[in-house]
Scaffold this motif. Structure first.
Motif, PDB file in Angstrom:
ATOM      1  N   UNK A 205       0.791  -1.216   0.000  1.00  0.00           N
ATOM      2  CA  UNK A 205       0.000   0.000   0.000  1.00  0.00           C
ATOM      3  C   UNK A 205       0.824   1.268   0.000  1.00  0.00           C
ATOM      4  N   UNK A 206       2.130   1.136   0.212  1.00  0.00           N
ATOM      5  CA  UNK A 206       3.012   2.283   0.158  1.00  0.00           C
ATOM      6  C   UNK A 206       3.287   2.694  -1.281  1.00  0.00           C
ATOM      7  N   UNK A 207       4.227   3.606  -1.433  1.00  0.00           N
ATOM      8  CA  UNK A 207       4.537   4.102  -2.764  1.00  0.00           C
ATOM      9  C   UNK A 207       6.033   4.366  -2.852  1.00  0.00           C
ATOM     10  N   UNK A 208       6.601   4.135  -4.031  1.00  0.00           N
ATOM     11  CA  UNK A 208       8.007   4.415  -4.290  1.00  0.00           C
ATOM     12  C   UNK A 208       8.076   5.527  -5.325  1.00  0.00           C
ATOM     13  N   UNK A 209       8.739   6.613  -4.971  1.00  0.00           N
ATOM     14  CA  UNK A 209       8.947   7.716  -5.905  1.00  0.00           C
ATOM     15  C   UNK A 209      10.352   7.574  -6.474  1.00  0.00           C
ATOM     16  N   UNK A 210      10.453   7.425  -7.792  1.00  0.00           N
ATOM     17  CA  UNK A 210      11.736   7.201  -8.447  1.00  0.00           C
ATOM     18  C   UNK A 210      12.056   8.396  -9.329  1.00  0.00           C
ATOM     19  N   UNK A 211      13.188   9.032  -9.077  1.00  0.00           N
ATOM     20  CA  UNK A 211      13.713  10.066  -9.958  1.00  0.00           C
ATOM     21  C   UNK A 211      15.053   9.571 -10.472  1.00  0.00           C
ATOM     22  N   UNK A 212      15.084   9.245 -11.759  1.00  0.00           N
ATOM     23  CA  UNK A 212      16.259   8.633 -12.369  1.00  0.00           C
ATOM     24  C   UNK A 212      16.656   7.428 -11.519  1.00  0.00           C
ATOM     25  N   UNK A 213      17.874   7.365 -11.025  1.00  0.00           N
ATOM     26  CA  UNK A 213      18.286   6.199 -10.242  1.00  0.00           C
ATOM     27  C   UNK A 213      18.040   6.332  -8.762  1.00  0.00           C
ATOM     28  N   UNK A 214      17.301   7.350  -8.347  1.00  0.00           N
ATOM     29  CA  UNK A 214      17.067   7.618  -6.925  1.00  0.00           C
ATOM     30  C   UNK A 214      15.665   7.190  -6.517  1.00  0.00           C
ATOM     31  N   UNK A 215      15.524   6.029  -5.838  1.00  0.00           N
ATOM     32  CA  UNK A 215      14.193   5.608  -5.359  1.00  0.00           C
ATOM     33  C   UNK A 215      13.989   6.025  -3.902  1.00  0.00           C
ATOM     34  N   UNK A 216      12.794   6.516  -3.598  1.00  0.00           N
ATOM     35  CA  UNK A 216      12.474   6.947  -2.241  1.00  0.00           C
ATOM     36  C   UNK A 216      11.182   6.255  -1.840  1.00  0.00           C
ATOM     37  N   UNK A 217      11.245   5.457  -0.783  1.00  0.00           N
ATOM     38  CA  UNK A 217      10.122   4.615  -0.386  1.00  0.00           C
ATOM     39  C   UNK A 217       9.340   5.240   0.756  1.00  0.00           C
ATOM     40  N   UNK A 218       8.004   5.144   0.642  1.00  0.00           N
ATOM     41  CA  UNK A 218       7.100   5.618   1.679  1.00  0.00           C
ATOM     42  C   UNK A 218       6.145   4.490   2.059  1.00  0.00           C
ATOM     43  N   UNK A 219       5.753   4.484   3.316  1.00  0.00           N
ATOM     44  CA  UNK A 219       4.750   3.531   3.772  1.00  0.00           C
ATOM     45  C   UNK A 219       3.370   3.988   3.320  1.00  0.00           C
ATOM     46  N   UNK A 220       2.360   3.152   3.578  1.00  0.00           N
ATOM     47  CA  UNK A 220       0.994   3.502   3.188  1.00  0.00           C
ATOM     48  C   UNK A 220       0.503   4.742   3.925  1.00  0.00           C
ATOM     49  N   UNK A 221       1.098   5.041   5.078  1.00  0.00           N
ATOM     50  CA  UNK A 221       0.702   6.221   5.840  1.00  0.00           C
ATOM     51  C   UNK A 221       1.543   7.442   5.494  1.00  0.00           C
ATOM     52  N   UNK A 222       2.443   7.308   4.490  1.00  0.00           N
ATOM     53  CA  UNK A 222       3.231   8.443   4.058  1.00  0.00           C
ATOM     54  C   UNK A 222       4.487   8.691   4.853  1.00  0.00           C
TER      55      UNK A 222
END
Length: 376
Positions: A205-222
């Motif tokens: 339920x979380x989300x991964x924001x990827x900018x080029x080779x930089x992934x940033x992971x968030x939980x479902x609660x942000x």
């Protein structure tokens, strides 16, 4: 105009003209593909438009707003992201391509981007969750004038502060996400919005924001999670990190990462595929200390199929340019059972500049490429 297309298994083909290729299109990043009635699939196989969708497979939406991103909900409805001034414009389309009247005003939701003290703001990406929630990535822009040295030294004119905003299924703000509905992602300096970016919805339920080779992971609660990935402990394509230009990273089912790189320290320029473990370290079981050499010069995207096999989309500079889709096995070796020694080559039918490439592997193991091209 803006177009949305959907493919089916009809043998009728659609060949875009050079004029059509310059029209912004609604291409969802994870649209479910119906099973093919015939076994096997080759990249060169023609896929016909789904004539039951819109008018002969195409939905035309009049307007001059550029399409920034799109995603498919689990029910098959499409979310399309555009921007009008400081308004993020989200259109939701039904399965037949008609506007979903239950969403926003006549299928269109306008959300004024919270500018705070920034000079301007960009809507960047959109992702749908399994429970109908909608996540937007935005960048607030602050003018600066500083010199930045990363791969090369350049003069940056923008400080970009990226955040995620989450909405409920009805378009209202989800104040349970992050801090009052917003979660800070990262800060970077540049002169323009990077093209190789993506929001990836995670299974939890979380989300991964990827900018080029930089992934940033968030939980479902942000909440920011997986700090090892955030810091990219060992993400470099070789002994000269400044020569490594990252493409769009892919998230594996086990939490690991695949990051495609262009390595400019070699002559000629080569492509690398780097695999990191879920702890953020280079995977020693993947070719040479987590770094596999793959065919091609400019590595732009990576993907993982349902069986866990790794893919890289690279571009070979030529006239016209060539796409190379490379598949490697679990050990990082070229999969000789696929294509020609692990490589499928696709040459566009006319001279092009390839600007923004995206690779997806569907649940049948079929590769699909979305791109923006310009004639010369």
């Amino acid at each position: 105009s803006v177009t949305a297309t959907r493919t089916g298994t009809s043998t009728t083909t659609h060949t875009p003209s050079p004029t059509e290729t310059t029209t912004p299109s609604m291409v969802p990043s994870a649209t479910p593909i119906p099973p093919s009635p015939t076994p096997g699939f080759n990249l060169g196989q023609q896929i016909g438009l789904d004539r039951s969708y819109g008018i002969n497979g195409i939905v035309w939406r009049p307007g001059a707003l550029t399409v920034l991103d799109a995603d498919a909900q689990v029910d098959g409805k499409l979310l399309v992201l555009q921007q009008d001034g400081l308004d993020a414009v989200i259109t939701r389309l039904n399965l037949d391509g008609s506007p979903d009247a239950s969403f926003g005003a006549g299928g269109v939701l306008r959300l004024t981007l919270p500018l705070t003290d920034a000079a301007s703001a960009w809507a960047a990406n959109v992702a749908a969750s399994s429970d109908g929630k909608i996540t937007l990535a935005l960048a607030r822009i602050y003018p600066v004038s500083i010199d930045v040295c990363e791969h090369v030294c350049f003069h940056a004119t923008q400080e970009q502060r990226y955040s995620l905003i989450q909405l409920n299924a009805d378009g209202t703000r989800d104040f349970g996400f992050g801090n009052a509905g917003e979660a800070f992602a990262l800060l970077r300096h540049d002169t323009a919005l990077p093209r190789l970016r993506q929001l990836v919805r995670k299974a939890n339920g979380g989300v991964m924001f990827v900018i080029e080779g930089q992934p940033i992971a968030f939980s479902a609660s942000g909440q920011l999670e997986d700090l090892d990935h955030h810091m990219l402990i060992q993400a470099a394509c070789g002994a000269t990190p400044a020569a490594c230009y990252a493409g769009r990273a892919a998230v594996a089912s086990n939490g690991g990462l695949l990051i495609p790189y262009m390595d400019t320290s070699t002559a000629p320029i080569t492509s690398k595929l780097v695999r990191l473990t879920s702890a953020g370290y280079a995977d020693p079981a993947f070719d040479l200390d987590g770094r596999a050499s793959v065919t091609g010069q400019w590595a732009m995207d990576a993907a993982v199929d349902a069986a866990g096999r790794s893919y890289a989309l690279t571009v070979q500079s030529s006239n016209p340019a060539q796409y190379l889709i490379v598949r490697v096995d679990a050990a990082g070796q070229m999969d000789a059972s696929w294509g020609a020694n692990g490589v499928i080559t696709r040459t566009p039918g006319y001279r092009t500049d390839i600007a923004e490439s995206h690779l997806e592997i569907d649940n049948l193991g079929r590769p699909f490429i979305a791109d923006v091209m310009s004639n010369r």
